[in-house]
Design an enzyme around this catalytic site. Sequence first.
Site, short mmCIF file in Angstrom:
data_model
loop_
_atom_site.label_atom_id
_atom_site.label_comp_id
_atom_site.label_asym_id
_atom_site.label_seq_id
_atom_site.Cartn_x
_atom_site.Cartn_y
_atom_site.Cartn_z
N TYR A 119 49.28 -6.89 73.91
CA TYR A 119 50.29 -7.85 73.43
C TYR A 119 51.58 -7.17 72.95
O TYR A 119 52.60 -7.84 72.82
CB TYR A 119 49.73 -8.66 72.24
CG TYR A 119 48.51 -9.46 72.59
CD1 TYR A 119 48.55 -10.45 73.57
CD2 TYR A 119 47.29 -9.22 71.94
CE1 TYR A 119 47.42 -11.18 73.89
CE2 TYR A 119 46.16 -9.96 72.26
CZ TYR A 119 46.23 -10.93 73.24
OH TYR A 119 45.10 -11.66 73.56
N HIS A 126 45.52 13.05 77.40
CA HIS A 126 44.73 13.01 76.16
C HIS A 126 43.39 12.33 76.42
O HIS A 126 43.25 11.11 76.26
CB HIS A 126 45.52 12.26 75.08
CG HIS A 126 45.06 12.54 73.68
ND1 HIS A 126 45.26 13.75 73.05
CD2 HIS A 126 44.42 11.76 72.77
CE1 HIS A 126 44.79 13.70 71.83
NE2 HIS A 126 44.26 12.51 71.64
N ARG A 135 44.00 18.74 66.77
CA ARG A 135 43.79 17.41 66.19
C ARG A 135 44.41 17.25 64.80
O ARG A 135 45.07 16.27 64.53
CB ARG A 135 42.30 17.11 66.13
CG ARG A 135 42.00 15.65 65.81
CD ARG A 135 40.52 15.38 65.69
NE ARG A 135 39.77 15.84 66.85
CZ ARG A 135 38.45 15.86 66.90
NH1 ARG A 135 37.75 15.46 65.87
NH2 ARG A 135 37.82 16.28 67.98
#
Length: 759
Positions: free
Chosen positions: A132, A88, A42
Amino acid sequence: MSKTVQPPGDGDGPGREVEPIDLKSALEERYLAYALSTIMHRALPDARDGMKPVHRRILYVMRLLRLNPEAAYRKCAKIVGDVMGNFHPHGDQAIYDALVRLAQDFSVRYPLVDGQGNFGNIDGDSPAAYRYTEARMTEVGTLLLEGITEDAVDFRPNYNEEDTEPVVLPGAFPNLLANGSSGIAVGMATNIPPHNAAEICEAALHMIKFPNATIEKLVEFVPGPDLPTGGIIVEPRANILEAYKTGRGGFRVRARWHREETGRGGYRIVVTEIPYQVQKSRLIEKIAELLIARKVPLLDDVRDESAEDVRIVLEPKSRSVDPDLLMESLFKLTDLESRQPLNMNVLSGGIVPKVMNLREVLREWLDHRRDVLVRRSQHRLANIEKRLEVLSGFLIAYLNIDEVIRIVRYEDEPKKQLMAAFELTEVQADAILNLRLRALNKLEEVEIRKEFDQLTEEKDQIERLLASEDAQWKTIAWEIGKVRDRFGKETELGRRRTSFAEAQEIDLEAVQQAMIEKEPVTVVVSDKGWMRAMKGHQIDPSTLTFKEGDTLKTAFPAHTTDKVLVFTTTGKFHTIGVDRLPGGRGHGEPIRLMVDMDNDADIVTAFVHRPGRKLLVASSAGNGFVVGESDVSANTRKGKQVMNVKMPDEARICRTIETAEGGAAPDHVAVVGENRKLLVFPLDQVPEMTRGKGVRLQRYKDGGIGDAKVFAMQEGLSWQDSSGRTFTRSRDELAEWMGVRAGAGRMVPKGFPRSGRFG
């Protein structure tokens, strides 16, 4: 300590066993697992490709979706969904945030993702939702993936073991330094600012040529970060070198600005670049807050006139304001100057967390590129050998085409017959049997022979490459040279954006004063040590009120930009900014709240600090010396010990030595004791010191010093009586009181005040 785990339910049977667990070891084991997961999966980037798993998975999914730079854009929702579903298993928002950052040209120096739609801006506005926006890879992203299908890197099973993902990317682009990285793990963090790719490539090429190159030499190629938002690095070169040597340090980055003339001697300051990771809107809000709080009195207004580029306009208070001084005050108070930290804590080999210096980071990347080159070459060599095996079988078939046709047509097991008749391998026999009739023409035979010769030559080249380390490094140097040329400093993307400069030598005292609005005030000090600053200079002392039992000690005019020196009976000087004094409402505040004054100390006097002026200080025992005002100014609450006194002796007198406007310079000292004896002697008999006990000014049988005055003999010695009348004695009239330092003196002349003071 142990904890017993009892599953719910009664009775015996499977799942009903009681298992004792040591709580301490269980917590240690679980926390260690969490810490390792955070560090490796991470927070810390891999030193080889400069990526964290989430970024690596995003690029890999985009490659699987064939989102190359020339391809059409795809919805980010599709990309995020595939990343989350296949590789993931974390939140979609976290994946989308990582994807967005890779597309922001103000966040990463060389964007890996080409975004279409609202991807946020430098003001800190959020991007549009992923339904979008659309994205595809940039040229840099494809470089990082180059050769991934050629066994260049290892693959591992994904989280549900239904697919595989790359452990590391081939990384033909120096991504770790070029785009930087930041993250916080358990007990460690990383922070690497972006750098210029062409400069990194130059340093890498030098390391290939000189493997033992010093960091001093490498820093000549990589002089410092090259930040996406530009700016100016004002960190000293020695500090930059030390940061790259140790892998830890930081860089002071300032906004880029210039003066824009407005006519009639006026001007405005225009900021065109701001420090990296500073939100423009928040920066302007901060400046506006300082304006409202009147903490930048040199500034009149701030406006944001930005369009595509940054343009922050700063209007000075007047045309006489020094722009350098104004900007220094803003650098000190706002994020127009920020510190960009460097902490090159990365995963060496993708496994071991380590703080690396510049040479180690470059070496890790170069060694990885060599591994990739060897693996790709071996993969290509294996494919060539397979193809040559098939082609040699084809050539045998063409040479014996009639026999091949006969065997295929009439034999029951043509494969075995072909292998026996022409000593073919099973692969060759299968290839011949799968040949189409149209491939049996003469032209096809020529093409096969041509391909066979080309592949044979390529095979020889690859074998020579794998056998020679020098040849491998030459190939890597050629590949890095191509990257350097593609992102050279003459290109729009590759040009250096952050420049270097030395911070201007600006008087810090002037900057400090520039942050305070200059206003006239009257400083009032009471006998019991209460201080306040009343607005204006026209203050009548008789109208001042104090706490019960307290009276006025001194009051004097000043400005809010001034500093007040307070001399105490213990021989210490304390410095207090007038702007820190409480206002005139009420009785003010005790000085002990503002400075650390000794418990047994009282205030002797207070006055406005004037650097360059000199003071005469004296103790009750009659010792004294001259000290420069610059030597008594203190920067801490504890003050500065100037006069050394021991009880019962105490500091009693502090007189300024200054020349009145149009008058003569002070050259004599008049000292009067509590025994009312007066002594006058030349000022040059008193030594100038920065600290000490001083010398004897006047000798006493009993009592101590009453008062002292520094004056110009040319103008005579003056004093005031209790009625306010002024008396002056000339040189001739003072003849009987003239003497040398440490004398006893004579009784004061007629008319001298009963108080024993000069007034």
